[in-house]
Motif scaffolding. Structure first.
Motif, PDB file in Angstrom:
ATOM      1  N   ILE A  14       8.765  -6.429  -2.784  1.00  0.00           N
ATOM      2  CA  ILE A  14       8.370  -5.039  -2.534  1.00  0.00           C
ATOM      3  C   ILE A  14       9.147  -4.144  -3.487  1.00  0.00           C
ATOM      4  O   ILE A  14      10.376  -4.135  -3.473  1.00  0.00           O
TER       5      ILE A  14
ATOM      6  N   GLY B 204      14.030  -2.266  -4.716  1.00  0.00           N
ATOM      7  CA  GLY B 204      13.043  -3.149  -4.115  1.00  0.00           C
ATOM      8  C   GLY B 204      13.765  -4.323  -3.492  1.00  0.00           C
ATOM      9  O   GLY B 204      14.988  -4.414  -3.562  1.00  0.00           O
TER      10      GLY B 204
ATOM     11  N   GLU C  31       6.240 -13.059   2.918  1.00  0.00           N
ATOM     12  CA  GLU C  31       5.041 -12.901   3.723  1.00  0.00           C
ATOM     13  C   GLU C  31       4.676 -14.256   4.302  1.00  0.00           C
ATOM     14  O   GLU C  31       5.162 -15.285   3.837  1.00  0.00           O
TER      15      GLU C  31
END
Length: 103
Positions: free
Chosen positions: A8, A24, A29
Protein backbone atom coordinates in the motif's frame (compact mmCIF):
# COMPACT_ATOMS: atom_id res chain seq x y z
CA UNK A 1 -6.44 -19.69 0.62
CA UNK A 2 -3.20 -17.95 1.50
CA UNK A 3 -1.57 -14.62 2.32
CA UNK A 4 -0.02 -12.76 -0.60
CA UNK A 5 2.09 -9.61 -0.67
CA UNK A 6 0.26 -6.37 -1.40
CA UNK A 7 2.04 -3.06 -0.93
CA UNK A 8 0.00 0.00 0.00
CA UNK A 9 1.41 3.36 -1.08
CA UNK A 10 -0.38 6.01 0.98
CA UNK A 11 -0.10 8.50 -1.87
CA UNK A 12 -2.26 6.22 -4.07
CA UNK A 13 -5.16 6.48 -1.61
CA UNK A 14 -4.48 10.12 -0.64
CA UNK A 15 -3.56 9.22 2.93
CA UNK A 16 -0.18 10.91 2.44
CA UNK A 17 -2.04 14.13 3.30
CA UNK A 18 -2.16 13.10 6.97
CA UNK A 19 0.39 10.26 7.29
CA UNK A 20 4.00 11.45 7.47
CA UNK A 21 5.75 8.08 7.85
CA UNK A 22 5.87 5.45 6.57
CA UNK A 23 5.10 6.37 2.97
CA UNK A 24 3.61 2.93 2.51
CA UNK A 25 3.74 -0.58 3.91
CA UNK A 26 3.30 -4.28 3.16
CA UNK A 27 -0.37 -4.88 4.00
CA UNK A 28 -0.77 -8.33 2.40
CA UNK A 29 -4.06 -9.71 1.12
CA UNK A 30 -5.86 -13.04 1.20
CA UNK A 31 -6.21 -14.88 -2.09
CA UNK A 32 -7.36 -18.29 -3.21
CA UNK A 33 -10.36 -20.49 -2.84
CA UNK A 34 -11.84 -22.50 -0.02
CA UNK A 35 -12.57 -26.03 -1.20
CA UNK A 36 -14.22 -28.83 0.72
CA UNK A 37 -12.84 -30.43 2.83
CA UNK A 38 -11.38 -27.42 4.61
CA UNK A 39 -7.93 -27.87 6.14
CA UNK A 40 -7.48 -26.99 9.82
CA UNK A 41 -4.76 -24.42 9.00
CA UNK A 42 -7.51 -22.35 7.35
CA UNK A 43 -9.20 -22.08 10.77
CA UNK A 44 -12.71 -22.72 9.50
CA UNK A 45 -15.65 -22.05 11.79
CA UNK A 46 -18.47 -24.57 12.18
CA UNK A 47 -20.60 -22.25 10.05
CA UNK A 48 -17.95 -22.34 7.30
CA UNK A 49 -17.77 -26.12 7.38
CA UNK A 50 -21.56 -26.36 7.06
CA UNK A 51 -21.63 -23.78 4.28
CA UNK A 52 -18.92 -25.71 2.40
CA UNK A 53 -20.94 -28.91 2.67
CA UNK A 54 -24.03 -27.10 1.38
CA UNK A 55 -22.02 -25.59 -1.49
CA UNK A 56 -20.73 -29.05 -2.45
CA UNK A 57 -24.34 -30.28 -2.59
CA UNK A 58 -25.94 -27.15 -4.09
CA UNK A 59 -23.19 -25.28 -5.98
CA UNK A 60 -25.61 -23.09 -7.93
CA UNK A 61 -27.64 -22.13 -4.88
CA UNK A 62 -25.02 -21.73 -2.10
CA UNK A 63 -21.86 -19.67 -2.59
CA UNK A 64 -18.54 -21.16 -1.43
CA UNK A 65 -16.71 -20.01 1.68
CA UNK A 66 -14.46 -16.99 1.14
CA UNK A 67 -10.76 -16.56 1.74
CA UNK A 68 -10.52 -13.58 4.10
CA UNK A 69 -8.24 -12.10 6.78
CA UNK A 70 -8.77 -13.89 10.09
CA UNK A 71 -6.05 -12.09 12.03
CA UNK A 72 -4.81 -8.52 11.59
CA UNK A 73 -1.78 -6.76 13.03
CA UNK A 74 -0.99 -3.10 13.73
CA UNK A 75 1.69 -0.94 12.15
CA UNK A 76 3.45 2.14 13.54
CA UNK A 77 2.49 5.54 12.12
CA UNK A 78 3.63 9.13 12.38
CA UNK A 79 0.64 11.22 11.39
CA UNK A 80 -1.36 14.39 11.94
CA UNK A 81 -4.37 13.77 14.18
CA UNK A 82 -7.78 15.47 13.93
CA UNK A 83 -6.38 18.52 15.72
CA UNK A 84 -3.44 18.74 13.29
CA UNK A 85 -1.02 17.60 16.02
CA UNK A 86 1.91 15.46 14.86
CA UNK A 87 1.36 12.11 16.57
CA UNK A 88 3.31 8.84 16.76
CA UNK A 89 1.23 5.74 17.30
CA UNK A 90 3.19 2.55 17.95
CA UNK A 91 0.19 0.31 17.30
CA UNK A 92 -2.20 1.65 14.67
CA UNK A 93 -4.53 -1.36 14.77
CA UNK A 94 -5.89 -3.63 12.02
CA UNK A 95 -3.64 -2.47 9.19
CA UNK A 96 -1.80 -5.64 8.09
CA UNK A 97 -3.08 -9.15 7.33
CA UNK A 98 -1.33 -11.63 9.60
CA UNK A 99 -3.39 -14.73 8.77
CA UNK A 100 -5.94 -15.83 6.21
CA UNK A 101 -8.69 -18.38 6.56
CA UNK A 102 -11.98 -19.54 5.12
CA UNK A 103 -15.21 -17.95 6.33
Amino acid sequence: CRRKKMYINFEDIHWNEWIVQPRGYQAYECVGQCHFPLNSHLTPTKYTAIKSLLHATYPRKIKPACCVPTKLQPISLLYYDDNNVLTYKFKYEEMMVAQCGCR
